[in-house]
Enzyme design. Sequence first.
Site, mmCIF file in Angstrom:
data_model
loop_
_atom_site.group_PDB
_atom_site.id
_atom_site.type_symbol
_atom_site.label_atom_id
_atom_site.label_comp_id
_atom_site.label_asym_id
_atom_site.label_seq_id
_atom_site.Cartn_x
_atom_site.Cartn_y
_atom_site.Cartn_z
ATOM 1 N N GLU A 52 -8.016 2.398 -0.451
ATOM 2 C CA GLU A 52 -8.680 1.114 -0.186
ATOM 3 C C GLU A 52 -9.972 1.265 0.603
ATOM 4 O OE1 GLU A 52 -5.469 1.714 0.126
ATOM 5 O OE2 GLU A 52 -4.331 0.151 -0.900
ATOM 6 N N PHE A 114 8.660 -5.888 4.537
ATOM 7 C CA PHE A 114 8.104 -4.679 3.925
ATOM 8 C C PHE A 114 6.619 -4.893 3.632
ATOM 9 C CE2 PHE A 114 7.126 -2.269 -0.024
ATOM 10 C CZ PHE A 114 7.136 -1.012 0.553
ATOM 11 N N GLN A 115 5.806 -3.952 4.019
ATOM 12 C CA GLN A 115 4.351 -4.000 3.850
ATOM 13 C C GLN A 115 3.728 -5.242 4.484
ATOM 14 O OE1 GLN A 115 3.346 -3.040 -0.280
ATOM 15 N NE2 GLN A 115 3.231 -0.888 0.325
ATOM 16 N N LYS A 164 1.939 -14.158 -0.874
ATOM 17 C CA LYS A 164 2.340 -14.081 -2.276
ATOM 18 C C LYS A 164 2.803 -15.436 -2.819
ATOM 19 C CE LYS A 164 4.793 -11.020 -5.407
ATOM 20 N NZ LYS A 164 5.667 -9.841 -5.544
ATOM 21 N N MET A 486 -23.973 18.074 12.718
ATOM 22 C CA MET A 486 -24.488 17.273 13.824
ATOM 23 C C MET A 486 -23.634 17.467 15.075
ATOM 24 S SD MET A 486 -27.104 15.487 14.434
ATOM 25 C CE MET A 486 -27.872 14.450 13.203
#
Lengths: 589, 184
Positions: A52, A114-115, A164, A486
């Site tokens: 993502e 969940f999630q 959802k 760097m």
Amino acid sequence: MAEKMTGAEMVIQALTDQGVEHIFGYPGGAALPIYDALFQQEQVQHILVRHEQGATHMAEGYARSTGKPGVVLVTSGPGATNAVTGLTDALMDSIPLICITAQVPTNLIGSDAFQECDTVGITRSCTKYNYLVKRVEDLPRIMHEAFLIATTGRPGPVVIDIPKDVQFALGDYYMPDLDTLRHQSYRPQMDGDTAAITAAVDMMLKAERPVFYTGGGVINAGPEASAHLRELAEITGFPVTSTLMGLGAFPASNPQWLGMLGMHGTYEANLAMHDCDLMINIGARFDDRITGRVDAFSPGSRKIHVDIDPSSINKVVRVDVPIIGDCERVLAEMVRIYRSKANQPRTEALAPWWDQIAKWRAVDSLGYKNSDTVIKPQYAIERLYEASKKQGKEVFITTEVGQHQMWAAQHFHFDKPNHWMTSGGLGTMGYGLPAAVGVQVAHPDALVIDIAGEASVQMTMQELSTAVQYRLPIKIFILNNERMGMVRQWQDLLHGSRYAHSYSESLPDFVKLAEAYGGKGIRCENPAELDAAIAEMFDYDGPVLFDVIVEKDENCLPMIPSGKPHNEIILPDTANIGDIIDEKGRALV
Amino acid sequence: MNAHLQPTGSAYFLTKETQEIERHTLSVLVDNEPGILARVVGLFSARGYNIESLTVSETEHGRRLSRITVVVIATPKTLIQIKLQLERLVPVHKVHDLTAEGASLERELALIKVAGSGDSRAETLRLADAFRAQIVDASVESFVFEVTGKPAKIDSFIALMQPLGLVEVVRTGLAAISRGPQGM
């Protein structure tokens, strides 16, 4: 004219109504209704990413190169948390993003389902605004309001968290009247105050050592703003420098261009900033990479600051004339007022200043010692630049973060806005590869090159798979010095050359890696073979991972060390900070 | 092993603060929506501003507006930043610095529980009367007083109750409004 549909269908309908053609996303349990709605239509094309974070950077590249908002679709929980880096990056660099995150059903919110994660809580401080949609009735309004907020004023990312059950719920879709939106207080000031602009022009007419210091605001205000800037520079005859974010707004081929300013900016740009008597800041924010030591920053100048965000005014540096407004409108007004008072540059009055600038330029602060045996990173970028000009295509450059990014900014030259995509504010390693994917999606026929380092590129390497899947012929040009260059440079300067974990070990074979992904891999370590290898990269019609083995301990110069004013800049020949690395230090690496 | 003895620098330049800090009362008019308080408080913690007191409640139901009164301690430069940063939040309508704008009224309410008997009980009542504190609950060995006024008045009342059997205190935080006919 309301139409009955599900929340998921509303999301797609609103995207279509907003003219969105591409979205970047990754499905998951809570996002399935939206994915189902996506499946049943053809207006919005979905690009399946591999992580993502990649989706957010792709959307950023898409947004920066088109001027349109980038759209991201992710699932709940880890989908949302993985997007956080890209959202923060977009907030820091003022990039318009819409990030739709799915959420567990409303009745499960707060149950550690969940999630599940507190997406609006987590993203509150890394978005311009965010929403949790609790009722399907609110969804059409929120979708359109989100686009308004993301794209107007100082642009930024907006998260819409949709549970959802709201995606499944039936409701009426409507186009909201933007004047009756919930947030009546959200009214960014677009037009600058005419009296302030007139005062600024009057100062410009008297200035003897002026400099335009422009930033990402000019790019964000659209191509018209760049056109006005060019006109203003032409009629005033003033020199122009720009931040990392503003490159391309003013053509690098113009004789009035001083190069980039700041920590790794040119000698002439930084000295002009230090010694000027009038600084005209247009759409930049006096970032610490620009100002260096604030109490010694441009001590003798009066300062004009044009910014759309009132909180940028006087935040770091006190200015004499603040002008709050959109850069495009303010620049247009400046041009109009300047023209009403003068028609040509005050060439004679500015001549001593230009003479001084010529002396600084003669220092050749971007010079470097080339080599026959090893590819210097600066040389690699110069050759890439020369070769890319001959391709007869639009050329877009993205970068990761580090030395290669600064060398790209110094040695690759931009004549147009929206062709340079880099992570400025947040400094996100791993930005460039996915950003290049996003740019290529928006510009299928263009030449899109990610100038990368071997450390950064491994942070989002997996998006090469996305490029292969969608036949996006991005070119990944890795300046491989087997160092986090760097970091190593700072350890040289500040930490007695103790190279704590700043070297890349167990590097993959990038050629084999490219082939494993289904792309092409090229390796080059001989300066004499570089041009041919670059040509081979351009000739290949598909993604290329180009591993350029470069000088390992090259330092990125010039450099203003932290805590120093602009006139204490380290030049390539006045100091060789590489000398600090003794034999013992080298053995450690 | 002697890294801390080496001259090291920083990637950032820090300036010494030269301005004196001041206490200011800000009145913030916001859309009353879920998360607005978290948004405002989050801004303060994210940017390192100090909150002395914070009061929030819906004030205009029809327009779904809430008023947040926040007392901050900051330098004049930071105070301007706080105001501008608050105004940058999408649901924030207006921010007024009541302290900077001059005459304003500031009030706070406290509920104070004092336990005791005998002489101290009589003394408690005499002092409460002097402070115009209302008795809102009484038992044979305790009182709960309601006292309203400027925070300094409440501070002194609490200080006086301390030796007389102060049990606990709850304060509303500051409510402030400007004087004169003008609204926010």
